[in-house]
Design a protein around this motif. Sequence first.
Motif: not given
Length: 226
Positions: A6, A9-10, A14, A59, A63
């Motif tokens: 997680i 991936s974030i 970003v 996700a 975003l």
Amino acid sequence: MHPNRILLSIALVVVALVVQVSVLARLQLPGAVPDLLLLTVLGLALVYGHTGGALVGFAAGLLADLAPPADHAVGRYALVLCVVGYAAGLTRPENGQHRSATVPMLVVAGAALSSTLLYAGVGALVGDTAARHVGLGLLLTTATVYDLLLAPFTVPVVMALARRTAHDPLADTAGSAGDGARTYGGLLGSGGLGRLGGRAGAVRRGGLTARVPRSGTGRIKGVKRL
């Protein structure tokens, strides 16, 4: 998903979104914009599988829908990347690694085409006619070319980073059990039972046949010495 997956991936999503909005979108290239966010989702989906690819794609798309200068309905790109991430994850082999770069490049080409078509189709349903003004054929061609040119520099890096967080404790446990089974099988196959039978025969030939059955400790010690 594992916490390490997680967090990675974030971070990757970003960074990809910032680079795409601040750099790639300002290049004023004809047709489509190189979709670094799509390539990041594909790289993660090829390692994490269809479930992880769908979650990361949703996700990342959400975003992108919320980040400025987005000018489309919220959830539109989230739907596109969720479907594309799920489909790309289905191509993940059982061992987790592709034998060559052919399959990932085919996945990139297919994802570029399908994401553009799906994005334009969803836009047509909600009344967005931007694709008509630019030309759907030009968008499909430029999106595929740009993504294929950018893929060799992004997808392998994303996949390499994702494999570092693809640690599966259950697989390691199964592997340890398999090693133990192979060791046990090696003992049987390498003549372990033969040595055991030979020593039993030596005991009988030494005249201890009557004493060995009466002594349970003698048999246990004999097995331990093996």
